[in-house]
Design an enzyme around this catalytic site. Structure first.
Site, PDB file in Angstrom:
ATOM      1  N   ALA A  10       0.866  -1.172   0.000  1.00  0.00           N
ATOM      2  CA  ALA A  10       0.000   0.000   0.000  1.00  0.00           C
ATOM      3  C   ALA A  10       0.909   1.230   0.000  1.00  0.00           C
ATOM      4  O   ALA A  10       2.065   1.158   0.433  1.00  0.00           O
ATOM      5  CB  ALA A  10      -0.886  -0.020   1.231  1.00  0.00           C
ATOM      6  N   GLY A  41       0.583  -4.860   0.884  1.00  0.00           N
ATOM      7  CA  GLY A  41      -0.648  -4.903   0.092  1.00  0.00           C
ATOM      8  C   GLY A  41      -0.473  -5.632  -1.232  1.00  0.00           C
ATOM      9  O   GLY A  41      -1.445  -6.165  -1.790  1.00  0.00           O
ATOM     10  N   GLU A  47      -0.878  -9.174  -0.427  1.00  0.00           N
ATOM     11  CA  GLU A  47      -2.301  -9.392  -0.133  1.00  0.00           C
ATOM     12  C   GLU A  47      -3.124  -9.441  -1.423  1.00  0.00           C
ATOM     13  O   GLU A  47      -4.084 -10.201  -1.538  1.00  0.00           O
ATOM     14  CB  GLU A  47      -2.785  -8.286   0.813  1.00  0.00           C
ATOM     15  CG  GLU A  47      -2.121  -8.429   2.183  1.00  0.00           C
ATOM     16  CD  GLU A  47      -2.282  -7.205   3.069  1.00  0.00           C
ATOM     17  OE1 GLU A  47      -1.823  -6.108   2.674  1.00  0.00           O
ATOM     18  OE2 GLU A  47      -2.882  -7.334   4.143  1.00  0.00           O
ATOM     19  N   GLU A  72       4.620  -5.024   7.299  1.00  0.00           N
ATOM     20  CA  GLU A  72       3.899  -3.915   7.941  1.00  0.00           C
ATOM     21  C   GLU A  72       4.398  -3.606   9.344  1.00  0.00           C
ATOM     22  O   GLU A  72       4.434  -2.434   9.756  1.00  0.00           O
ATOM     23  CB  GLU A  72       2.390  -4.220   7.975  1.00  0.00           C
ATOM     24  CG  GLU A  72       1.698  -4.092   6.635  1.00  0.00           C
ATOM     25  CD  GLU A  72       1.758  -5.356   5.774  1.00  0.00           C
ATOM     26  OE1 GLU A  72       2.506  -6.287   6.131  1.00  0.00           O
ATOM     27  OE2 GLU A  72       1.055  -5.396   4.757  1.00  0.00           O
TER      28      GLU A  72
HETATM   29  N1  CAA Z   1       4.545   3.090  -0.932  1.00  0.00           N
HETATM   30  C1  CAA Z   1       4.935   4.240  -1.516  1.00  0.00           C
HETATM   31  N2  CAA Z   1       6.085   4.363  -2.215  1.00  0.00           N
HETATM   32  C2  CAA Z   1       6.860   3.275  -2.303  1.00  0.00           C
HETATM   33  C3  CAA Z   1       6.514   2.051  -1.729  1.00  0.00           C
HETATM   34  C4  CAA Z   1       5.293   1.977  -1.028  1.00  0.00           C
HETATM   35  N3  CAA Z   1       4.848   0.845  -0.467  1.00  0.00           N
HETATM   36  N4  CAA Z   1       7.506   1.160  -1.983  1.00  0.00           N
HETATM   37  C5  CAA Z   1       8.419   1.820  -2.698  1.00  0.00           C
HETATM   38  N5  CAA Z   1       8.037   3.100  -2.895  1.00  0.00           N
HETATM   39  C6  CAA Z   1       8.768   4.148  -3.611  1.00  0.00           C
HETATM   40  C7  CAA Z   1       9.963   4.642  -2.821  1.00  0.00           C
HETATM   41  O1  CAA Z   1       9.565   5.604  -1.860  1.00  0.00           O
HETATM   42  C8  CAA Z   1      10.821   5.218  -3.931  1.00  0.00           C
HETATM   43  O2  CAA Z   1      10.297   6.500  -4.271  1.00  0.00           O
HETATM   44  P1  CAA Z   1      11.327   7.719  -4.600  1.00  0.00           P
HETATM   45  O3  CAA Z   1      12.092   7.244  -5.822  1.00  0.00           O
HETATM   46  O4  CAA Z   1      10.399   8.854  -4.887  1.00  0.00           O
HETATM   47  O5  CAA Z   1      12.197   7.880  -3.417  1.00  0.00           O
HETATM   48  C9  CAA Z   1      10.552   4.284  -5.100  1.00  0.00           C
HETATM   49  O6  CAA Z   1       9.324   3.602  -4.799  1.00  0.00           O
HETATM   50  C10 CAA Z   1      11.631   3.236  -5.271  1.00  0.00           C
HETATM   51  O7  CAA Z   1      11.802   2.583  -4.021  1.00  0.00           O
HETATM   52  P2  CAA Z   1      13.225   2.444  -3.281  1.00  0.00           P
HETATM   53  O8  CAA Z   1      14.118   3.572  -3.655  1.00  0.00           O
HETATM   54  O9  CAA Z   1      12.964   2.215  -1.834  1.00  0.00           O
HETATM   55  O10 CAA Z   1      13.747   1.105  -4.003  1.00  0.00           O
HETATM   56  P3  CAA Z   1      14.736   0.025  -3.397  1.00  0.00           P
HETATM   57  O11 CAA Z   1      15.087  -0.877  -4.526  1.00  0.00           O
HETATM   58  O12 CAA Z   1      15.841   0.664  -2.636  1.00  0.00           O
HETATM   59  O13 CAA Z   1      13.854  -0.794  -2.340  1.00  0.00           O
HETATM   60  C11 CAA Z   1      11.885  -1.951  -1.569  1.00  0.00           C
HETATM   61  C12 CAA Z   1      12.743  -1.529  -2.778  1.00  0.00           C
HETATM   62  C13 CAA Z   1      12.652  -2.932  -0.680  1.00  0.00           C
HETATM   63  C14 CAA Z   1      10.617  -2.603  -2.098  1.00  0.00           C
HETATM   64  C15 CAA Z   1      11.544  -0.685  -0.751  1.00  0.00           C
HETATM   65  O14 CAA Z   1      11.016   0.316  -1.628  1.00  0.00           O
HETATM   66  C16 CAA Z   1      10.519  -0.912   0.320  1.00  0.00           C
HETATM   67  O15 CAA Z   1      10.853  -1.444   1.375  1.00  0.00           O
HETATM   68  N6  CAA Z   1       9.270  -0.482   0.078  1.00  0.00           N
HETATM   69  C17 CAA Z   1       8.226  -0.548   1.064  1.00  0.00           C
HETATM   70  C18 CAA Z   1       7.707  -1.974   1.226  1.00  0.00           C
HETATM   71  C19 CAA Z   1       6.663  -2.014   2.316  1.00  0.00           C
HETATM   72  O16 CAA Z   1       6.922  -1.710   3.461  1.00  0.00           O
HETATM   73  N7  CAA Z   1       5.438  -2.403   1.946  1.00  0.00           N
HETATM   74  C20 CAA Z   1       4.336  -2.463   2.865  1.00  0.00           C
HETATM   75  C21 CAA Z   1       3.585  -1.180   2.815  1.00  0.00           C
HETATM   76  S1  CAA Z   1       2.373  -1.063   4.118  1.00  0.00           S
HETATM   77  C22 CAA Z   1       1.078  -1.998   3.544  1.00  0.00           C
HETATM   78  O17 CAA Z   1       1.077  -2.552   2.473  1.00  0.00           O
HETATM   79  C23 CAA Z   1      -0.064  -2.014   4.519  1.00  0.00           C
HETATM   80  C24 CAA Z   1      -1.183  -2.879   4.176  1.00  0.00           C
HETATM   81  O18 CAA Z   1      -1.218  -4.079   4.363  1.00  0.00           O
HETATM   82  C25 CAA Z   1      -2.355  -2.271   3.693  1.00  0.00           C
END
Ligand code: CAA
Length: 257
Positions: free
Chosen positions: A66, A111, A114, A134
């Protein structure tokens, strides 16, 4: 590809959905979920639909979760509304009457995992990464992960994943039953084409009934579920597909459904 948050292409009853926010690793925000709901309005009305394939734009991510930027400042009521929008939409996808298959082409987190869990099955590229991270953000899965993950991989593995937030690679996802197959990323397209041909060649009503029997039966006790199967089996003799399928076998030709 245009800049809509999801790209939809339909060919011979096979719908292909591509999550299209590659700069945010295809994170699910409310605009994307609204677009998915509109696409489902269309798909639900199509009698000629045979299967749905879902993937993410780019080579890096299926869906990385998400949208954290959109969620950060939400109040509890706003978070509940966001989860509710996602849960309703994802359930509609799951309940489409045809097979829904996730082609997981990279990060499949939160998400995104999911969303993949709501698909009937998933195949993954060898670089795919799965997880419910999460708890690292101070929240729990909110798009169905605490419920669909244990149903797919068992409660012990689900609890491991949702409480540690650890990420697993495609091979581990295969071993625990989260995905059906792992292949090179370049092979996903070939898989999609083969699957489209396979599903497109089968009796369309039979495929729908098979999905209905599994889904509805899983919510029932075994005796009721077996009775449901018998009803759907008998019903399959009422249309033209059974006669064509069995005649084609006996006449040593391909059926034409
Ligand atoms: N939401 C919003 N933006 C996201 C995102 C997310 N879930 N995942 C990645 N992005 C964005 C980053 O902020 C980044 O944006 P910028 O270029 O503007 O800085 C871009 O995508 C590229 O990401 P990274 O630079 O972080 O890429 P990376 O290769 O270094 O890492 C990754 C990749 C390991 C997937 C890392 O992006 C990450 O950990 N992302 C978050 C994953 C996460 O925590 N997901 C769970 C979200 S909470 C959820 O989903 C709740 C639910 O159940 C409803």
């Amino acid at each position: 590809m245009n800049d809509a948050p999801i790209h939809l292409a339909i060919d011979a009853g096979i719908a292909r959905l591509t999550m299209n926010r590659p700069k945010a690793l295809n994170a699910l925000n409310s605009a994307l979920l609204s677009e998915l709901a509109s696409i489902l309005d269309d798909l639900e009305s199509r009698d000629d639909l045979r299967a749905v394939l879902i993937t993410g734009e780019g080579e890096k991510a299926f869906v990385a979760g998400a949208d954290i930027a959109e969620m950060r400042d939400k109040t509890p009521d706003e978070a509940r509304a966001f989860a509710s929008q996602a849960l309703t939409t994802i359930k509609r996808l799951e309940r489409l009457p045809v097979p829904v298959v996730a082609l997981v082409n990279g990060f499949c987190l939160g998400g995104g995992c999911e969303l993949a869990l709501a698909c009937d099955w998933a195949v993954a590229s060898d670089n795919a990464v799965f997880g419910q991270p999460e708890v690292l953000l101070g929240v729990i899965p909110g798009f169905g992960g605490t419920q669909r993950l244990p149903r797919r991989v068992g409660p012990a593995m689900a609890l491991d994943l949702v409480t540690t937030g650890r990420k697993i690679d495609a091979q581990e996802a295969l071993r625990i039953g989260l995905v059906n197959q792992v292949m090179f990323q370049a092979e996903l397209e070939q898989y999609a084409e083969t699957l489209a041909k396979q599903l497109g060649g089968n009796g369309p009503q039979a495929v729908r009934s098979a999905k209905q029997a599994v889904h509805d039966g899983m919510d029932q006790d075994l005796d009721s579920a077996l009775a449901l199967e018998t009803s759907l089996f008998a019903l399959s003799f009422a249309g033209s597909e059974q006669s064509e399928g069995m005649s084609a076998f006996l006449e040593k030709r391909k059926p034409s459904f």
